[in-house]
Design an enzyme around this catalytic site. Structure first.
Site, mmCIF file in Angstrom:
data_model
loop_
_atom_site.group_PDB
_atom_site.id
_atom_site.type_symbol
_atom_site.label_atom_id
_atom_site.label_comp_id
_atom_site.label_asym_id
_atom_site.label_seq_id
_atom_site.Cartn_x
_atom_site.Cartn_y
_atom_site.Cartn_z
ATOM 1 N N HIS A 101 -1.967 -5.778 2.320
ATOM 2 C CA HIS A 101 -0.937 -6.513 1.524
ATOM 3 C C HIS A 101 0.278 -6.508 2.270
ATOM 4 O O HIS A 101 0.590 -5.410 2.749
ATOM 5 C CB HIS A 101 -0.364 -6.830 0.316
ATOM 6 C CG HIS A 101 -0.694 -5.192 -0.098
ATOM 7 N ND1 HIS A 101 -1.340 -3.751 -0.290
ATOM 8 C CD2 HIS A 101 0.243 -4.616 -1.064
ATOM 9 C CE1 HIS A 101 -1.138 -3.481 -1.284
ATOM 10 N NE2 HIS A 101 0.779 -3.626 -1.497
ATOM 11 N N HIS A 103 4.944 -6.885 2.123
ATOM 12 C CA HIS A 103 5.860 -7.386 0.670
ATOM 13 C C HIS A 103 6.921 -8.330 1.520
ATOM 14 O O HIS A 103 6.939 -7.393 2.506
ATOM 15 C CB HIS A 103 6.204 -5.858 0.197
ATOM 16 C CG HIS A 103 5.813 -4.758 -0.749
ATOM 17 N ND1 HIS A 103 5.748 -5.677 -1.730
ATOM 18 C CD2 HIS A 103 4.182 -4.062 0.272
ATOM 19 C CE1 HIS A 103 4.356 -3.640 -2.949
ATOM 20 N NE2 HIS A 103 4.311 -3.447 -1.162
#
Length: 135
Positions: A101, A103
């Site tokens: 992922h 940010h």
């Protein structure tokens, strides 16, 4: 492939509700439940890849395009004065959920977000060792 035990797989595929900012066939972008700043979002691939070393290059490239698209909207829309794009790999690097992922962290003057490190010094030995890796 999805991992039935992965919280981010469940969120990315709509099994767990989220505040979704953007979605396409490959990614879902959500607001982080524990934001570092106002607008902190996460780019989640819908397929499971533990980290940067597992995600295919075509999806990684698309993730960068999604980061630019969503990040630009957050930056301009929220009046941010800076922006961090952060991607952690492995526990020592701060990864806590082992599903790739990214940010997106809008930054504001005077905020308390801490994305930093103490600067070191590149030694001759380290420089040569690293350069040798790429020969």
């Amino acid at each position: 492939m999805k991992d039935d035990n992965c919280i981010f797989c469940k969120i990315a595929n709509g099994e767990i509700p989220s505040a979704t900012l953007y979605e396409d066939d490959d990614f879902r972008v959500i607001l982080d439940l524990n934001p570092a700043s106002k607008g902190h979002a996460l780019i989640l691939p819908k397929e499971h890849y533990a980290n940067l070393f597992e995600i295919p290059e075509d999806l990684l490239s698309k993730a960068a395009v999604v980061a630019k698209k969503v990040g630009t909207k957050l930056y301009k829309g929220l009046g941010a004065e800076g922006f961090n794009v952060v991607q952690n790999n492995g526990e020592p690097a701060g990864q806590t959920v082992f599903h790739f992922h990214i940010h997106l962290i809008p930054r504001y003057k005077g905020d308390t977000v801490n994305v930093s490190w103490k600067q070191g010094k590149l030694t001759d030995g380290d420089r040569q060792e690293i350069l040798d890796l790429f020969k």
